[in-house]
Design an enzyme around this catalytic site. Structure first.
Site, mmCIF file in Angstrom:
data_model
loop_
_atom_site.group_PDB
_atom_site.id
_atom_site.type_symbol
_atom_site.label_atom_id
_atom_site.label_comp_id
_atom_site.label_asym_id
_atom_site.label_seq_id
_atom_site.Cartn_x
_atom_site.Cartn_y
_atom_site.Cartn_z
ATOM 1 N N GLN A 78 37.050 47.216 29.065
ATOM 2 C CA GLN A 78 37.117 48.262 28.036
ATOM 3 C C GLN A 78 35.993 48.166 27.021
ATOM 4 O OE1 GLN A 78 41.462 47.262 27.310
ATOM 5 N NE2 GLN A 78 41.482 49.436 26.847
ATOM 6 N N CYS A 85 47.005 53.367 25.921
ATOM 7 C CA CYS A 85 45.794 52.599 26.217
ATOM 8 C C CYS A 85 44.717 52.958 25.199
ATOM 9 C CB CYS A 85 45.310 52.924 27.628
ATOM 10 S SG CYS A 85 43.832 52.017 28.108
ATOM 11 N N LEU A 86 44.035 51.940 24.685
ATOM 12 C CA LEU A 86 42.964 52.189 23.708
ATOM 13 C C LEU A 86 41.829 52.997 24.332
ATOM 14 C CD1 LEU A 86 42.833 48.675 21.977
ATOM 15 C CD2 LEU A 86 43.772 50.798 21.020
ATOM 16 N N HIS A 111 48.938 45.682 32.849
ATOM 17 C CA HIS A 111 48.081 46.773 32.371
ATOM 18 C C HIS A 111 46.633 46.277 32.220
ATOM 19 C CE1 HIS A 111 47.307 50.295 29.495
ATOM 20 N NE2 HIS A 111 46.304 49.471 29.211
ATOM 21 N N GLU A 112 46.478 45.087 31.619
ATOM 22 C CA GLU A 112 45.124 44.532 31.409
ATOM 23 C C GLU A 112 44.477 44.119 32.733
ATOM 24 O OE1 GLU A 112 44.236 45.292 28.687
ATOM 25 O OE2 GLU A 112 46.093 45.297 27.561
ATOM 26 N N GLY A 138 46.716 44.511 23.533
ATOM 27 C CA GLY A 138 45.948 43.864 24.592
ATOM 28 C C GLY A 138 44.581 44.510 24.715
ATOM 29 N N HIS A 186 42.910 47.004 34.388
ATOM 30 C CA HIS A 186 41.585 47.331 33.829
ATOM 31 C C HIS A 186 40.496 46.537 34.555
ATOM 32 C CE1 HIS A 186 42.225 50.032 30.470
ATOM 33 N NE2 HIS A 186 43.124 49.242 29.898
#
Ligand code: GNR
Ligand code: NI
Length: 182
Positions: A51, A91-92, A133-134, A46, A137
């Site tokens: 991000q 997480c990226l 999660h997204e 995702g 963000h």
């Protein structure tokens, strides 16, 4: 298409609250394409616009094994959530850190797709976890915010040191081909 640079914790830009998309136009479709390319290139499941330093309510996902089922949610809203599930999240924007987070197990989400059409979807398991999660963000929230103060402050120190050791240029990550170091 272009690969975008992913911001890393504790970059303060990860804390900016994203604004709703007013119109799903070519600019947004191009952002979605670039976000998908970036997500696939970084092997994420995702990615939220926050991000990649775009503060608009856009997220992409692909939880399929074969990486061939892209999903796009614009202006997502959770209509209903139920149950609780714990999962070891990564997480990226917080590379190489995995911690258990508790979230709703079942959700119903409303959003616009890349054509600007309204849709609703029931999600459970990893898909539900990833959507939540997204969406965090887009609110400027990271999974590390669910950890204890002690764990988070240790992480912050670690990532500040990492950023000092390897300062990332604004353009880093756009290309895998870098200039030779002389
Ligand atoms: O690639 C990712 N894996 C992941 C694993 C467990 C829970 C959430 C995620 S999302 C993450 C990509 C990412 O950082 N999205 O914001
Ligand atoms: Ni993330």
């Amino acid at each position: 298409m272009a690969q975008l640079t992913i911001l890393h914790y504790p970059d303060p830009r990860l804390r900016i609250k994203a604004k709703p998309v007013r119109e799903v136009d070519e600019r947004i479709r191009s952002l979605v394409a670039d976000m998908l390319e970036t997500m696939y290139e970084e092997s994420g499941i995702g990615l939220a616009a926050t991000q990649v330093n775009v503060h608009e309510r856009v997220l992409v996902l692909d939880i399929s094994e074969d990486r061939d089922q892209p999903l796009c949610f614009i202006n997502p809203k959770i209509l209903h959530s139920e149950g609780e599930v714990s999962y070891e999240e990564g997480c990226l924007s917080v590379p190489d850190i995995f911690e258990t987070v508790s979230r709703a197990e079942f959700i119903r989400v409303a959003a616009l797709n890349e054509k600007g059409e309204h849709f609703e979807m029931d999600a459970e398991g990893l898909l539900a976890i990833c959507i939540q999660h997204e969406m965090d963000h887009l609110e400027g929230k990271l999974f590390v915010d669910y950890l204890s103060t002690l764990k988070r402050s240790r992480l912050k120190t670690k990532f500040r040191k990492k950023a000092k050791r390897a300062p990332v240029s604004r353009d880093a990550g756009r290309s895998r081909i870098s200039a030779p170091v002389i």
